[in-house]
Scaffold this motif. Structure first.
Motif, PDB file in Angstrom:
ATOM      1  N   THR A 180       0.611  -0.789  -0.274  1.00  0.00           N
ATOM      2  CA  THR A 180      -0.122  -0.074   0.050  1.00  0.00           C
ATOM      3  C   THR A 180       0.818   1.396   0.117  1.00  0.00           C
ATOM      4  O   THR A 180       0.445   2.371  -0.129  1.00  0.00           O
ATOM      5  N   SER A 181       2.098   1.109  -0.012  1.00  0.00           N
ATOM      6  CA  SER A 181       2.896   2.441   0.628  1.00  0.00           C
ATOM      7  C   SER A 181       3.105   2.540  -1.345  1.00  0.00           C
ATOM      8  O   SER A 181       4.293   3.258  -0.914  1.00  0.00           O
ATOM      9  N   ALA A 182       3.908   1.704  -1.694  1.00  0.00           N
ATOM     10  CA  ALA A 182       4.074   1.812  -3.401  1.00  0.00           C
ATOM     11  C   ALA A 182       3.753   3.449  -3.778  1.00  0.00           C
ATOM     12  O   ALA A 182       2.120   3.519  -4.251  1.00  0.00           O
ATOM     13  N   PRO A 183       4.066   3.796  -5.239  1.00  0.00           N
ATOM     14  CA  PRO A 183       3.722   4.957  -5.872  1.00  0.00           C
ATOM     15  C   PRO A 183       2.917   4.622  -6.598  1.00  0.00           C
ATOM     16  O   PRO A 183       2.879   3.584  -7.264  1.00  0.00           O
ATOM     17  N   GLY A 184       1.648   5.566  -6.094  1.00  0.00           N
ATOM     18  CA  GLY A 184       0.627   5.242  -7.411  1.00  0.00           C
ATOM     19  C   GLY A 184      -0.130   4.499  -6.590  1.00  0.00           C
ATOM     20  O   GLY A 184      -1.290   4.024  -7.632  1.00  0.00           O
ATOM     21  N   VAL A 185      -0.262   4.000  -4.980  1.00  0.00           N
ATOM     22  CA  VAL A 185      -1.950   3.853  -4.761  1.00  0.00           C
ATOM     23  C   VAL A 185      -2.547   4.601  -3.423  1.00  0.00           C
ATOM     24  O   VAL A 185      -1.711   5.501  -3.215  1.00  0.00           O
ATOM     25  N   GLN A 186      -3.073   4.773  -4.264  1.00  0.00           N
ATOM     26  CA  GLN A 186      -4.829   5.700  -3.621  1.00  0.00           C
ATOM     27  C   GLN A 186      -5.799   4.883  -3.168  1.00  0.00           C
ATOM     28  O   GLN A 186      -5.980   4.352  -4.195  1.00  0.00           O
ATOM     29  N   VAL A 187      -6.143   4.616  -1.756  1.00  0.00           N
ATOM     30  CA  VAL A 187      -6.952   4.398  -1.685  1.00  0.00           C
ATOM     31  C   VAL A 187      -8.099   4.920  -1.107  1.00  0.00           C
ATOM     32  O   VAL A 187      -7.386   5.812   0.005  1.00  0.00           O
ATOM     33  N   ALA A 188      -9.451   4.931  -1.307  1.00  0.00           N
ATOM     34  CA  ALA A 188     -10.283   6.030  -0.671  1.00  0.00           C
ATOM     35  C   ALA A 188     -11.236   5.051   0.255  1.00  0.00           C
ATOM     36  O   ALA A 188     -11.423   4.576  -0.208  1.00  0.00           O
ATOM     37  N   ASP A 189     -11.780   6.369   1.188  1.00  0.00           N
ATOM     38  CA  ASP A 189     -13.235   5.575   1.861  1.00  0.00           C
ATOM     39  C   ASP A 189     -13.919   6.357   1.801  1.00  0.00           C
ATOM     40  O   ASP A 189     -15.327   6.958   2.301  1.00  0.00           O
ATOM     41  N   ASP A 190     -14.422   5.812   0.278  1.00  0.00           N
ATOM     42  CA  ASP A 190     -16.204   6.441  -0.079  1.00  0.00           C
ATOM     43  C   ASP A 190     -16.799   5.284  -0.461  1.00  0.00           C
ATOM     44  O   ASP A 190     -17.781   5.043  -0.885  1.00  0.00           O
ATOM     45  N   TRP A 191     -16.629   4.584  -0.398  1.00  0.00           N
ATOM     46  CA  TRP A 191     -17.219   3.508   0.141  1.00  0.00           C
ATOM     47  C   TRP A 191     -19.177   3.848   0.557  1.00  0.00           C
ATOM     48  O   TRP A 191     -19.266   4.458   1.730  1.00  0.00           O
ATOM     49  N   LYS A 192     -20.085   3.949   0.422  1.00  0.00           N
ATOM     50  CA  LYS A 192     -21.878   3.997  -0.002  1.00  0.00           C
ATOM     51  C   LYS A 192     -22.477   3.838   0.399  1.00  0.00           C
ATOM     52  O   LYS A 192     -24.033   3.754   0.349  1.00  0.00           O
ATOM     53  N   GLY A 193     -22.027   1.969   0.825  1.00  0.00           N
ATOM     54  CA  GLY A 193     -23.339   1.817   1.713  1.00  0.00           C
ATOM     55  C   GLY A 193     -23.875   1.454   2.611  1.00  0.00           C
ATOM     56  O   GLY A 193     -23.520   2.470   3.872  1.00  0.00           O
ATOM     57  N   PHE A 194     -24.685   1.525   2.757  1.00  0.00           N
ATOM     58  CA  PHE A 194     -25.632   2.200   4.066  1.00  0.00           C
ATOM     59  C   PHE A 194     -25.355   0.528   5.371  1.00  0.00           C
ATOM     60  O   PHE A 194     -26.078   1.304   6.298  1.00  0.00           O
ATOM     61  N   GLY A 195     -24.609  -0.004   5.209  1.00  0.00           N
ATOM     62  CA  GLY A 195     -24.144  -1.135   5.953  1.00  0.00           C
ATOM     63  C   GLY A 195     -22.978  -1.076   5.617  1.00  0.00           C
ATOM     64  O   GLY A 195     -21.854  -0.771   5.157  1.00  0.00           O
ATOM     65  N   GLN A 196     -22.065  -1.907   6.954  1.00  0.00           N
ATOM     66  CA  GLN A 196     -20.500  -2.018   6.816  1.00  0.00           C
ATOM     67  C   GLN A 196     -19.779  -1.325   6.753  1.00  0.00           C
ATOM     68  O   GLN A 196     -19.041  -1.020   5.303  1.00  0.00           O
ATOM     69  N   ARG A 197     -20.748   0.105   7.052  1.00  0.00           N
ATOM     70  CA  ARG A 197     -19.615   1.537   6.998  1.00  0.00           C
ATOM     71  C   ARG A 197     -18.057   1.436   7.057  1.00  0.00           C
ATOM     72  O   ARG A 197     -17.554   2.524   6.763  1.00  0.00           O
ATOM     73  N   LEU A 198     -17.566   0.489   8.098  1.00  0.00           N
ATOM     74  CA  LEU A 198     -16.306   0.739   8.175  1.00  0.00           C
ATOM     75  C   LEU A 198     -14.722   0.183   8.196  1.00  0.00           C
ATOM     76  O   LEU A 198     -14.283  -0.168   8.388  1.00  0.00           O
ATOM     77  N   THR A 199     -15.736  -0.711   6.554  1.00  0.00           N
ATOM     78  CA  THR A 199     -14.786  -2.253   6.350  1.00  0.00           C
ATOM     79  C   THR A 199     -13.969  -1.702   5.471  1.00  0.00           C
ATOM     80  O   THR A 199     -13.157  -2.182   4.738  1.00  0.00           O
TER      81      THR A 199
END
Length: 400
Positions: A180-199
């Motif tokens: 995940t630390s490699a250059p060019g990797v981007q992880v966004a917390d943009d999950w829009k589901g009404f459940g399991q919001r913190l996965t």
């Protein structure tokens, strides 16, 4: 290599008292974290450090060497405390399992060593597109291999050290491991589901990410690993759902015990003494127990099939197919059972049961979201096709 279920605790065994403390902490903050969308990063890290994710690494490789039933029993308990945290480990636990099918012992041991050292693996397979073709590509450049693409539903990746992803490499499908630390990797917390919001099931984008050749594996849709992994991935979801049912039971009991009267009755009628309330709680308790029992039964079946595969026993491939089918059958029962039970719990409390601060609704939302993750209706048809015509279930689906 044999499937080592050692009895002597190894240095990496999860200590029960440590796990119990972490479960208490997880449960106490679960409803609030969900309301405030606070990612449980610290909790995930401490569970990883305690050895939650390495139960099924063989003792011979330095792991706990616990049976799969132990792993899944803990998973249900963790989901009972906070189903988001349990779900985060789905890709990681599956990654540990995949190593059993790695033909090169050195590679297998190297990855197990990394997870034993406390490194966490996230999952990034699914894509949002009109077809199942992979739009994420691995290309050969003058500077080495490069990965480009976008993945949705990348459960656990926002917490992870590594991402286990898939890509097209020419006309071959490959599995790719990326830090995940490699250059060019981007992880966004943009999950829009009404459940399991913190996965952390949001979007992961790869832009010209350098990939080491040793971190690429060809995916063969017809090999035994896919049969086993499809069953394993699904059983993790069913374990999380079983934990949700138990959490709903815990919160419902707590809610009812604290109440003094029932809607529609004059004066004080203790809800805990009322036959209709008792019946609702009784059904919820039964659903939770049945879901857990089915999950643990499937875990034993998967474990037996894996042991036979590793021993190169006669009929091992058939055993893996049977184990996968057992999980798919359980999927048809566990998911509707838990979804219905978490919807019915509101019958115990009238309008006060829908108080957003109390968060009883999160159990249904989480159960319904988990139930939407994989196509149960397609699998129901596949089970019927197998029973009627002997047709083998489809061997490979994207694991997200």
């Amino acid at each position: 290599m044999h499937h080592d279920h050692a009895t002597a605790p190894s240095p990496r065994a999860l200590r029960e008292e440590v796990f119990t403390d972490l479960l208490t902490e997880a449960r106490e903050g679960a409803a609030r974290r969900e309301r405030e969308r606070e990612l449980p990063v610290d909790l995930v890290r401490r569970l990883t450090a305690a050895g939650f994710g390495t139960a099924h690494v063989p003792a011979a490789a330095g792991g706990e060497g616990a049976p799969l039933e132990t792993l899944f029993e803990r998973l249900v308990r963790l989901a009972r405390a906070d189903c988001n945290v349990a779900h985060v480990f789905r890709g990681h636990l599956a990654f540990v399992e995949k190593q059993y099918f790695e033909p090169d012992p050195a590679v297998r041991e190297r990855w197990w060593r990394r997870v034993l050292d406390g490194q966490l693996v996230g999952n990034a397979v699914s894509e949002s597109s009109d077809t199942s073709d992979l739009s994420t590509v691995l290309t050969e450049t003058p500077d080495g291999l490069r990965l480009d693409g976008r993945k949705f539903y990348t459960t656990g990746s926002i917490y992870a050290d590594w991402i286990d992803t898939s890509a097209a490499f020419g006309d071959v499908s490959v599995q790719v491991f990326v830090p995940t630390s490699a250059p060019g990797v981007q992880v966004a917390d943009d999950w829009k589901g009404f459940g399991q919001r913190l996965t952390g099931s949001g979007t992961t984008t790869f832009t010209q990410v350098p990939v080491q050749r040793e971190h690429v594996r060809t995916i063969d849709p017809d090999d035994d690993a896919q049969t086993y992994m499809l069953g394993f991935f699904q059983l993790v979801l069913l374990a999380v759902a079983a934990g949700v049912a138990h959490a709903a039971l815990d919160d419902t009991v707590e809610f009812v015990r604290g109440r003094r009267r029932i809607f529609g009755y004059a004066g004080q009628v203790a809800p805990r003494e009322h036959h209709l309330v008792q019946a609702v709680v009784g059904r919820l308790s039964s659903s939770a127990s049945a879901a857990r029992g089915l999950v643990l039964s499937c875990a034993r079946t998967l474990d037996g099939a894996l042991t036979a595969h590793l021993a190169d026993a006669e009929g091992a491939a058939e055993g893996l197919r049977h184990a996968q089918l057992e999980v798919f059958r359980a999927q048809q029962v566990v998911l509707p059972l838990v979804v219905d039970a978490t919807a019915e719990l509101f019958e115990v409390g009238g309008a006060s049961a829908v108080d957003a601060e109390r968060g009883l609704d999160r159990h249904w939302r989480n159960a319904r979201t988990i139930a939407s993750h994989n196509p149960a209706v397609h699998r129901c048809r596949a089970i019927g096709d197998f029973e009627l015509n002997g047709t083998a279930t489809r061997r490979y689906l994207p694991a997200g």
